[in-house]
Design a protein around this motif. Structure first.
Motif, PDB file in Angstrom:
ATOM      1  N   THR A   1       2.765   5.171  -2.648  1.00 35.24           N
ATOM      2  CA  THR A   1       3.934   4.458  -2.146  1.00 35.24           C
ATOM      3  C   THR A   1       3.517   3.325  -1.220  1.00 35.24           C
ATOM      4  OG1 THR A   1       5.119   6.562  -2.207  1.00 35.24           O
ATOM      5  CG2 THR A   1       6.139   4.776  -0.954  1.00 35.24           C
ATOM      6  N   ALA A   2       4.145   2.151  -1.424  1.00 32.58           N
ATOM      7  CA  ALA A   2       3.908   0.999  -0.552  1.00 32.58           C
ATOM      8  C   ALA A   2       4.992   0.945   0.523  1.00 32.58           C
ATOM      9  CB  ALA A   2       3.907  -0.282  -1.366  1.00 32.58           C
ATOM     10  N   PHE A   3       4.554   0.946   1.762  1.00 34.25           N
ATOM     11  CA  PHE A   3       5.454   0.842   2.911  1.00 34.25           C
ATOM     12  C   PHE A   3       5.242  -0.516   3.574  1.00 34.25           C
ATOM     13  CE2 PHE A   3       4.650   5.353   2.328  1.00 34.25           C
ATOM     14  CZ  PHE A   3       5.898   5.928   2.515  1.00 34.25           C
ATOM     15  N   GLY A   4       6.335  -1.139   4.011  1.00 34.73           N
ATOM     16  CA  GLY A   4       6.263  -2.437   4.666  1.00 34.73           C
ATOM     17  C   GLY A   4       6.835  -2.395   6.070  1.00 34.73           C
ATOM     18  N   GLY A   5       6.945  -3.559   6.658  1.00 41.90           N
ATOM     19  CA  GLY A   5       7.476  -3.642   8.018  1.00 41.90           C
ATOM     20  C   GLY A   5       6.574  -3.016   9.049  1.00 41.90           C
ATOM     21  N   ALA A   6       5.289  -2.879   8.738  1.00 41.91           N
ATOM     22  CA  ALA A   6       4.357  -2.304   9.710  1.00 41.91           C
ATOM     23  C   ALA A   6       4.150  -3.308  10.843  1.00 41.91           C
ATOM     24  CB  ALA A   6       3.027  -1.970   9.045  1.00 41.91           C
ATOM     25  N   ALA A   7       4.377  -2.873  12.056  1.00 41.21           N
ATOM     26  CA  ALA A   7       4.311  -3.777  13.208  1.00 41.21           C
ATOM     27  C   ALA A   7       3.889  -3.006  14.446  1.00 41.21           C
ATOM     28  CB  ALA A   7       5.668  -4.429  13.446  1.00 41.21           C
TER      29      ALA A   7
ATOM     30  N   VAL B   1      -5.621  12.182   1.369  1.00 41.87           N
ATOM     31  CA  VAL B   1      -4.620  11.136   1.587  1.00 41.87           C
ATOM     32  C   VAL B   1      -5.323   9.814   1.897  1.00 41.87           C
ATOM     33  CG1 VAL B   1      -4.320  11.827   4.014  1.00 41.87           C
ATOM     34  CG2 VAL B   1      -2.591  10.401   2.903  1.00 41.87           C
ATOM     35  N   ALA B   2      -4.996   8.806   1.103  1.00 43.60           N
ATOM     36  CA  ALA B   2      -5.455   7.447   1.386  1.00 43.60           C
ATOM     37  C   ALA B   2      -4.381   6.733   2.196  1.00 43.60           C
ATOM     38  CB  ALA B   2      -5.722   6.693   0.092  1.00 43.60           C
ATOM     39  N   ILE B   3      -4.803   6.079   3.269  1.00 39.82           N
ATOM     40  CA  ILE B   3      -3.911   5.251   4.085  1.00 39.82           C
ATOM     41  C   ILE B   3      -4.515   3.850   4.041  1.00 39.82           C
ATOM     42  CG2 ILE B   3      -2.843   4.915   6.342  1.00 39.82           C
ATOM     43  CD1 ILE B   3      -3.364   7.883   6.897  1.00 39.82           C
ATOM     44  N   GLU B   4      -3.899   2.953   3.265  1.00 34.77           N
ATOM     45  CA  GLU B   4      -4.513   1.694   2.892  1.00 34.77           C
ATOM     46  C   GLU B   4      -3.812   0.509   3.552  1.00 34.77           C
ATOM     47  OE1 GLU B   4      -4.485   1.574  -1.458  1.00 34.77           O
ATOM     48  OE2 GLU B   4      -4.126   3.729  -1.423  1.00 34.77           O
ATOM     49  N   PRO B   5      -4.336  -0.017   4.652  1.00 33.09           N
ATOM     50  CA  PRO B   5      -3.711  -1.201   5.248  1.00 33.09           C
ATOM     51  C   PRO B   5      -3.877  -2.411   4.337  1.00 33.09           C
ATOM     52  CG  PRO B   5      -5.764  -0.677   6.376  1.00 33.09           C
ATOM     53  CD  PRO B   5      -5.515   0.431   5.409  1.00 33.09           C
ATOM     54  N   MET B   6      -2.795  -3.184   4.162  1.00 31.39           N
ATOM     55  CA  MET B   6      -2.800  -4.345   3.277  1.00 31.39           C
ATOM     56  C   MET B   6      -2.060  -5.493   3.959  1.00 31.39           C
ATOM     57  SD  MET B   6      -1.736  -2.472  -0.349  1.00 31.39           S
ATOM     58  CE  MET B   6      -0.030  -2.223   0.217  1.00 31.39           C
ATOM     59  N   THR B   7      -2.502  -6.710   3.703  1.00 35.08           N
ATOM     60  CA  THR B   7      -1.806  -7.867   4.251  1.00 35.08           C
ATOM     61  C   THR B   7      -0.586  -8.245   3.422  1.00 35.08           C
ATOM     62  OG1 THR B   7      -3.192  -9.422   3.019  1.00 35.08           O
ATOM     63  CG2 THR B   7      -3.948  -8.783   5.234  1.00 35.08           C
ATOM     64  N   CYS B   8      -0.493  -7.729   2.202  1.00 32.75           N
ATOM     65  CA  CYS B   8       0.628  -8.054   1.322  1.00 32.75           C
ATOM     66  C   CYS B   8       0.888  -6.871   0.401  1.00 32.75           C
ATOM     67  CB  CYS B   8       0.346  -9.332   0.515  1.00 32.75           C
ATOM     68  SG  CYS B   8      -1.141  -9.238  -0.506  1.00 32.75           S
ATOM     69  N   PRO B   9       2.058  -6.833  -0.249  1.00 30.57           N
ATOM     70  CA  PRO B   9       2.422  -5.700  -1.088  1.00 30.57           C
ATOM     71  C   PRO B   9       1.908  -5.853  -2.517  1.00 30.57           C
ATOM     72  CG  PRO B   9       4.258  -7.197  -0.952  1.00 30.57           C
ATOM     73  CD  PRO B   9       3.183  -7.780  -0.073  1.00 30.57           C
ATOM     74  N   PRO B  10       2.142  -4.858  -3.378  1.00 30.27           N
ATOM     75  CA  PRO B  10       1.825  -4.994  -4.799  1.00 30.27           C
ATOM     76  C   PRO B  10       2.510  -6.222  -5.404  1.00 30.27           C
ATOM     77  CG  PRO B  10       2.456  -2.730  -4.294  1.00 30.27           C
ATOM     78  CD  PRO B  10       2.717  -3.531  -3.055  1.00 30.27           C
ATOM     79  N   ASN B  11       1.786  -6.876  -6.322  1.00 34.00           N
ATOM     80  CA  ASN B  11       2.279  -8.017  -7.096  1.00 34.00           C
ATOM     81  C   ASN B  11       2.625  -9.224  -6.236  1.00 34.00           C
ATOM     82  OD1 ASN B  11       2.596  -8.937  -9.750  1.00 34.00           O
ATOM     83  ND2 ASN B  11       4.812  -8.667  -9.692  1.00 34.00           N
ATOM     84  N   ALA B  12       2.010  -9.328  -5.077  1.00 37.06           N
ATOM     85  CA  ALA B  12       2.315 -10.443  -4.177  1.00 37.06           C
ATOM     86  C   ALA B  12       1.900 -11.796  -4.752  1.00 37.06           C
ATOM     87  CB  ALA B  12       1.641 -10.225  -2.824  1.00 37.06           C
ATOM     88  N   LEU B  13       0.888 -11.825  -5.633  1.00 36.54           N
ATOM     89  CA  LEU B  13       0.509 -13.099  -6.227  1.00 36.54           C
ATOM     90  C   LEU B  13       1.638 -13.686  -7.077  1.00 36.54           C
ATOM     91  CD1 LEU B  13      -3.233 -12.559  -7.232  1.00 36.54           C
ATOM     92  CD2 LEU B  13      -2.338 -14.067  -5.455  1.00 36.54           C
ATOM     93  N   ASN B  14       2.584 -12.837  -7.474  1.00 34.79           N
ATOM     94  CA  ASN B  14       3.748 -13.328  -8.210  1.00 34.79           C
ATOM     95  C   ASN B  14       4.993 -13.467  -7.340  1.00 34.79           C
ATOM     96  OD1 ASN B  14       2.899 -13.691 -11.041  1.00 34.79           O
ATOM     97  ND2 ASN B  14       2.322 -11.547 -10.874  1.00 34.79           N
TER      98      ASN B  14
END
Length: 306
Positions: A218-224, A270-283
């Protein structure tokens, strides 16, 4: 007769006091991190490929690109479909590339690799990752430099499997700073709708929730960062309240959580994967970063025993 080459290449150990980490030559992956002999990431044998992308560095994009297709300055690009079953390109271009060591001291190792201009990625990038251990745990530094003559979007992510010492995964509580969830197609794992707010439902981990019984990819956003803090903070805590915190610069606005049940020698992980952008962000363009010719970008994250 030559000794066989390990699947992950040479292994680079760094230590400081009772803190120890091991980084691989192939993929520049974090293969081990422990303090006082207690593990704070899942590990695996150096003679095998990283299971489930363990410790991988995800550049120049994290997660998935649907159909491997995207457009740069009006020019269609086609990336290799590295997740063929789902018809996606996944986790960047350097997971299986040998990286060059540019510094290796007792407590620090820095590796560098080139994202060459190639079909599907026309702009050359130079990237480095530095790992350092100390009293505060593990600190990781990423840089990206645009060596080309045109600007390019990009994203960065990593794929650690944090571990709360010897506690079983299903005995642990997960806490995330994220405030949104990205709905995805269950089969292709690419976004189908905008992020939705998390308000007290079973996938709202802001105050911590047990992992037992949850199956997540699952991709979670709004991490701040919390008010007054300078970092985004996620945590995995054992039943005694101790475990490991994953902190990151605010540019890591996204986090993917993945709970496989077949991690070698461990089962549930459990993988906890910090990302600068979500899935499919290049689109979609969501939270993509841009690097102009000659420009360098830098960001940090790390692991701290708690």
């Amino acid at each position: 007769m030559h000794e066989p080459v390990l699947a992950t290449g040479r292994q680079f150990e760094i230590t400081s006091g009772t803190a120890r980490a091991v980084v691989t030559e192939v993929g520049a992956a974090l293969r081990a991190f422990e303090v006082d002999g207690k593990p704070y990431v899942e590990t695996y044998g150096a003679d095998r490929l990283p299971p489930g992308g363990a410790g991988a560095v995800l550049v120049p994009w994290p997660n998935r690109v649907a159909d491997g297709r995207w457009v740069l300055d009006g020019e269609p690009q086609q990336l290799p479909l590295t997740e063929p079953a789902r018809h996606n390109a996944i986790h960047g271009l350097l997971r299986h590339t040998p990286w060059t060591v540019v510094e290796h001291a007792e407590s620090t190792v820095v590796l560098q690799a080139m994202v060459a201009a190639q079909p599907g990625w026309p702009v050359p990038l130079l990237t480095s990752i530095g790992y350092s251990v100390g009293d505060g745990g593990l600190t990781v530094t990423h840089t990206m430099e645009n060596l080309g003559s045109r600007s390019t979007p990009f994203g960065v992510g990593v794929h650690p499997y944090p571990r709360a010492g010897d506690a079983a995964t299903d005995e642990c509580t997960l806490r995330l700073s994220a405030s949104t969830l990205l709905p995805v197609d269950a089969e292709r794992m690419v976004p189908v709708r905008p992020p939705r707010a998390l308000e007290g439902d079973e996938l709202d981990f802001r105050t911590g929730r047990p992992l037992a019984g949850l199956l997540l990819d699952t991709a979670f956003g709004g991490a701040a960062p919390a008010p007054g803090d300078e970092h985004v903070r996620h945590a995995l805590l054992g039943p005694d309240g101790h475990g490991v915190e994953l902190w990151a610069d605010p540019v890591f606005r996204w986090v993917q959580v993945y709970t496989p049940d077949d991690f070698p020698g461990r089962g549930r992980a459990v993988a906890i994967e910090p990302m600068t952008c979500p899935p499919n962000a290049l689109n979609t363009g969501t939270d993509l970063l841009t690097l102009h010719p000659g420009e360098t970008w830098m960001a940090h994250w790390g692991l701290t025993p708690r």
